[in-house]
Design a protein around this motif. Sequence first.
Motif, PDB file in Angstrom:
ATOM      1  N   LEU A 119      11.759 -30.434  -7.292  1.00 31.28           N
ATOM      2  CA  LEU A 119      13.158 -30.383  -7.707  1.00 31.28           C
ATOM      3  C   LEU A 119      13.959 -29.397  -6.859  1.00 31.28           C
ATOM      4  O   LEU A 119      15.135 -29.640  -6.554  1.00 31.28           O
ATOM      5  N   GLU A 120      13.335 -28.294  -6.469  1.00 25.98           N
ATOM      6  CA  GLU A 120      14.004 -27.325  -5.602  1.00 25.98           C
ATOM      7  C   GLU A 120      14.418 -27.980  -4.294  1.00 25.98           C
ATOM      8  O   GLU A 120      15.549 -27.807  -3.813  1.00 25.98           O
TER       9      GLU A 120
ATOM     10  N   LYS B 193      17.171 -30.942  -5.059  1.00 28.72           N
ATOM     11  CA  LYS B 193      18.488 -30.397  -5.400  1.00 28.72           C
ATOM     12  C   LYS B 193      19.126 -29.713  -4.200  1.00 28.72           C
ATOM     13  O   LYS B 193      20.308 -29.942  -3.890  1.00 28.72           O
TER      14      LYS B 193
ATOM     15  N   CYS C 288      22.480 -31.172  -2.360  1.00 27.87           N
ATOM     16  CA  CYS C 288      23.681 -30.335  -2.401  1.00 27.87           C
ATOM     17  C   CYS C 288      24.183 -30.029  -0.992  1.00 27.87           C
ATOM     18  O   CYS C 288      25.388 -30.050  -0.730  1.00 27.87           O
TER      19      CYS C 288
ATOM     20  N   ARG D 117      27.709 -29.890  -2.130  1.00 26.53           N
ATOM     21  CA  ARG D 117      27.803 -29.470  -3.529  1.00 26.53           C
ATOM     22  C   ARG D 117      27.366 -28.016  -3.693  1.00 26.53           C
ATOM     23  O   ARG D 117      26.638 -27.466  -2.865  1.00 26.53           O
TER      24      ARG D 117
ATOM     25  N   VAL E  14      25.032 -25.578  -5.165  1.00 20.70           N
ATOM     26  CA  VAL E  14      23.676 -25.679  -5.697  1.00 20.70           C
ATOM     27  C   VAL E  14      23.501 -24.893  -6.990  1.00 20.70           C
ATOM     28  O   VAL E  14      22.575 -25.154  -7.764  1.00 20.70           O
TER      29      VAL E  14
ATOM     30  N   THR F  36      25.755 -26.162 -12.777  1.00 21.75           N
ATOM     31  CA  THR F  36      24.889 -26.848 -13.744  1.00 21.75           C
ATOM     32  C   THR F  36      25.017 -28.364 -13.648  1.00 21.75           C
ATOM     33  O   THR F  36      24.126 -29.090 -14.081  1.00 21.75           O
ATOM     34  N   ASP F  37      26.133 -28.845 -13.086  1.00 18.59           N
ATOM     35  CA  ASP F  37      26.329 -30.280 -12.891  1.00 18.59           C
ATOM     36  C   ASP F  37      26.442 -30.590 -11.401  1.00 18.59           C
ATOM     37  O   ASP F  37      27.279 -31.387 -10.971  1.00 18.59           O
ATOM     38  N   ALA F  38      25.572 -29.969 -10.611  1.00 20.36           N
ATOM     39  CA  ALA F  38      25.662 -30.045  -9.147  1.00 20.36           C
ATOM     40  C   ALA F  38      25.612 -31.470  -8.613  1.00 20.36           C
ATOM     41  O   ALA F  38      26.148 -31.748  -7.535  1.00 20.36           O
ATOM     42  N   LEU F  39      24.992 -32.400  -9.333  1.00 19.03           N
ATOM     43  CA  LEU F  39      24.817 -33.760  -8.822  1.00 19.03           C
ATOM     44  C   LEU F  39      25.734 -34.766  -9.524  1.00 19.03           C
ATOM     45  O   LEU F  39      25.546 -35.980  -9.387  1.00 19.03           O
TER      46      LEU F  39
ATOM     47  N   LEU G 147      17.099 -34.450 -13.242  1.00 22.55           N
ATOM     48  CA  LEU G 147      18.245 -34.754 -12.388  1.00 22.55           C
ATOM     49  C   LEU G 147      19.405 -35.328 -13.201  1.00 22.55           C
ATOM     50  O   LEU G 147      20.572 -35.107 -12.862  1.00 22.55           O
TER      51      LEU G 147
ATOM     52  N   LEU H 202      21.337 -32.578 -14.440  1.00 23.50           N
ATOM     53  CA  LEU H 202      22.186 -31.970 -13.406  1.00 23.50           C
ATOM     54  C   LEU H 202      23.413 -32.832 -13.093  1.00 23.50           C
ATOM     55  O   LEU H 202      24.153 -32.532 -12.176  1.00 23.50           O
TER      56      LEU H 202
END
Length: 256
Positions: A50-51, A54, A58, A63, A65, A68-71, A90, A93
């Motif tokens: 996930l690191e 994400k 981003c 975006r 990173v 909390t709603d980066a995606l 995801l 996110l």
Amino acid sequence: MATKTAKSAPTSPSRSVNPEEVANFSALAETWWDPNGPFRPLHKMNPVRLEFIKGSLCRHFGRDVTATDALKGLRILDIGCGGGLLCEPLTRLGATMVGADASEKNILTARAHAEQTGLEIDYRYITAEELADAGETFDAILNMEVIEHVADIPSFLDACHRLLKDGGCMTLSTINRSAKAWLVAIAGAEYILRWLPVGTHDWQKFLKPSELSRSLRDSGFKTSDIKGMVYSPLSGAWSLDAHDFSVNYVALAEKA
């Protein structure tokens, strides 16, 4: 409530689907969310996967990173989604997730777990080729621990290319075809530690980073980042490494 779309089975044989591999994972489907079960290695690996996902998405889409709603606003396909170990975090996110898998049992497990957690995730029992033939498109694709199990890599990656919007990107993770990988991923994980059922992996199907990059290039992708995923027996944790690709590694590919 979890979305319950795509009721039907894949309608035609897919060149990339290996029936034996699908049967192996179908037999384990009910254990996807057991952190001490056969998928324990993936649960351990999930934070570092996930690191990378994400962070890569981003950077690619500009975006924040830390948000909390980066995606939010990104439509993402998790091909070979299994029980949904990546789709759920995801979704939290902000991503609009579509999880696809050639195993109906995996999809049923993923849907049931999303229902329990109250997440809206579009899980589908379908192949990459069928999604592409239907004209589906995505901002990003997750191709994690999948490519070493497919029967026809060119067909599979060509379908992924068709599924990706112009300017999109795809994250991949797989295992290097090295002596160390055989010792760790097969001899160690399957025969000695019994983390995975014997026969989960075939060393001959592992891909060296150069081979993965070449296959991606042949299907119209550009590999923009590769990092190793390294396991520490002392801490029991995984971490990203810019130099050690000897066993597990992740990559970011952009649609050229």
